[in-house]
Design a protein around this motif. Sequence first.
Motif, PDB file in Angstrom:
ATOM      1  N   LEU A  96      20.980  -7.139  83.169  1.00  0.00           N
ATOM      2  CA  LEU A  96      21.403  -5.747  83.069  1.00  0.00           C
ATOM      3  C   LEU A  96      21.804  -5.354  81.647  1.00  0.00           C
ATOM      4  O   LEU A  96      21.935  -4.162  81.350  1.00  0.00           O
ATOM      5  CB  LEU A  96      22.565  -5.470  84.035  1.00  0.00           C
ATOM      6  CG  LEU A  96      22.192  -5.465  85.525  1.00  0.00           C
ATOM      7  CD1 LEU A  96      23.435  -5.288  86.381  1.00  0.00           C
ATOM      8  CD2 LEU A  96      21.172  -4.380  85.829  1.00  0.00           C
ATOM      9  N   LYS A  97      22.001  -6.333  80.788  1.00  0.00           N
ATOM     10  CA  LYS A  97      22.306  -6.025  79.393  1.00  0.00           C
ATOM     11  C   LYS A  97      21.069  -5.525  78.655  1.00  0.00           C
ATOM     12  O   LYS A  97      21.163  -4.989  77.556  1.00  0.00           O
ATOM     13  CB  LYS A  97      22.873  -7.267  78.703  1.00  0.00           C
ATOM     14  CG  LYS A  97      24.192  -7.740  79.308  1.00  0.00           C
ATOM     15  CD  LYS A  97      24.680  -9.017  78.650  1.00  0.00           C
ATOM     16  CE  LYS A  97      25.966  -9.503  79.306  1.00  0.00           C
ATOM     17  NZ  LYS A  97      26.458 -10.773  78.702  1.00  0.00           N
ATOM     18  N   GLN A  98      19.885  -5.709  79.290  1.00  0.00           N
ATOM     19  CA  GLN A  98      18.640  -5.202  78.722  1.00  0.00           C
ATOM     20  C   GLN A  98      18.292  -3.877  79.417  1.00  0.00           C
ATOM     21  O   GLN A  98      18.663  -3.643  80.555  1.00  0.00           O
ATOM     22  CB  GLN A  98      17.496  -6.196  78.944  1.00  0.00           C
ATOM     23  CG  GLN A  98      17.800  -7.622  78.487  1.00  0.00           C
ATOM     24  CD  GLN A  98      16.690  -8.574  78.842  1.00  0.00           C
ATOM     25  OE1 GLN A  98      15.514  -8.208  78.850  1.00  0.00           O
ATOM     26  NE2 GLN A  98      17.058  -9.815  79.120  1.00  0.00           N
ATOM     27  N   GLY A  99      17.587  -3.038  78.738  1.00  0.00           N
ATOM     28  CA  GLY A  99      17.153  -1.793  79.360  1.00  0.00           C
ATOM     29  C   GLY A  99      15.972  -2.037  80.287  1.00  0.00           C
ATOM     30  O   GLY A  99      15.085  -2.836  79.979  1.00  0.00           O
ATOM     31  N   GLY A 100      15.970  -1.374  81.415  1.00  0.00           N
ATOM     32  CA  GLY A 100      14.863  -1.529  82.341  1.00  0.00           C
ATOM     33  C   GLY A 100      15.044  -0.656  83.560  1.00  0.00           C
ATOM     34  O   GLY A 100      16.140  -0.144  83.822  1.00  0.00           O
ATOM     35  N   THR A 101      13.968  -0.486  84.311  1.00  0.00           N
ATOM     36  CA  THR A 101      14.031   0.281  85.553  1.00  0.00           C
ATOM     37  C   THR A 101      13.897  -0.609  86.781  1.00  0.00           C
ATOM     38  O   THR A 101      14.293  -0.232  87.872  1.00  0.00           O
ATOM     39  CB  THR A 101      12.916   1.343  85.591  1.00  0.00           C
ATOM     40  OG1 THR A 101      11.639   0.681  85.459  1.00  0.00           O
ATOM     41  CG2 THR A 101      13.087   2.347  84.454  1.00  0.00           C
ATOM     42  N   THR A 102      13.339  -1.816  86.580  1.00  0.00           N
ATOM     43  CA  THR A 102      13.183  -2.758  87.687  1.00  0.00           C
ATOM     44  C   THR A 102      13.576  -4.151  87.209  1.00  0.00           C
ATOM     45  O   THR A 102      13.058  -4.641  86.192  1.00  0.00           O
ATOM     46  CB  THR A 102      11.732  -2.791  88.211  1.00  0.00           C
ATOM     47  OG1 THR A 102      11.344  -1.484  88.612  1.00  0.00           O
ATOM     48  CG2 THR A 102      11.618  -3.738  89.406  1.00  0.00           C
ATOM     49  N   TYR A 103      14.477  -4.758  87.933  1.00  0.00           N
ATOM     50  CA  TYR A 103      14.933  -6.115  87.620  1.00  0.00           C
ATOM     51  C   TYR A 103      14.537  -7.007  88.792  1.00  0.00           C
ATOM     52  O   TYR A 103      14.889  -6.725  89.947  1.00  0.00           O
ATOM     53  CB  TYR A 103      16.443  -6.148  87.419  1.00  0.00           C
ATOM     54  CG  TYR A 103      16.928  -5.226  86.328  1.00  0.00           C
ATOM     55  CD1 TYR A 103      17.074  -5.683  85.021  1.00  0.00           C
ATOM     56  CD2 TYR A 103      17.241  -3.891  86.606  1.00  0.00           C
ATOM     57  CE1 TYR A 103      17.520  -4.837  84.010  1.00  0.00           C
ATOM     58  CE2 TYR A 103      17.687  -3.049  85.605  1.00  0.00           C
ATOM     59  CZ  TYR A 103      17.821  -3.519  84.305  1.00  0.00           C
ATOM     60  OH  TYR A 103      18.253  -2.674  83.315  1.00  0.00           O
TER      61      TYR A 103
END
Length: 257
Positions: free
Chosen positions: A238-245
């Motif tokens: 979650l420390k990285q940007g993204g829309t799907t983990y």
Amino acid sequence: MPEALAPEATAAADGAAPPSAPRLRLSRRGVGVLAGLLAALVSTACWLVFFSSVLNVRTVLVSGVRVLTPAQVLAAARVPLGGPLERLDTGAVRARVLRALPRVARVQVSTEWPHTVRLRITERVAVAAVRTANGYEQVDAGGVGFATGPGIPAGVPVVELALSPVGRSSLPEFSEAELVDSAVQIAKALPPAVARGTIAVVVHSYDDMELQLAGGATVLWGSPERDARKAVVLAALLKQGGTTYDVTAPDDPAVRG
């Protein structure tokens, strides 16, 4: 002339033992009187503690409440005032509180001389909310539902069943109740900061569960297995940007978008 020896020295020189102190001996009558006094003292102490009003219940103190109020706990406990402190049935008090207040996980009932009863409360903490016919039921880490209200509780995700065809066909193996319990365990595994940012745990099937985050992102969780490892990996992702983990395989996670 040589000095005269003291009587003690003379006795020692003659090899005679020094006189012993006289022993105190009680007659049978004296022993009986002493035993009677002791019995009277014990009887008086028992009467004072267990039957008199000298050590009666006058004050009931409540601690540990966060959502509940002391008045609610006192009403549920129904501690009888005025009776001897040491004859209070603390087990009955505890049972009344637990029966009347589902939000209470544990209650410690103790007495303190001369007149105080203490109720130490541990409230249940919600880790998720489950939609029911009557609203949203808060559920703790043990899967115990303890409070239902019309609104979604703040700070905890909602468990939603959105079964896929695979999930519906697997109901004989994984019932809806078991799927809900699994989703609650996922919510329990989330770090507090992640849990507060999670809107829902959506259940499609046992092997297909996902998290919907407050910012609009989705977490592909997979099955409820290895929850602790997945939670640690997700917190790092979650420390990285993204829309799907994707943490379905926590040893090989992915971030997209």
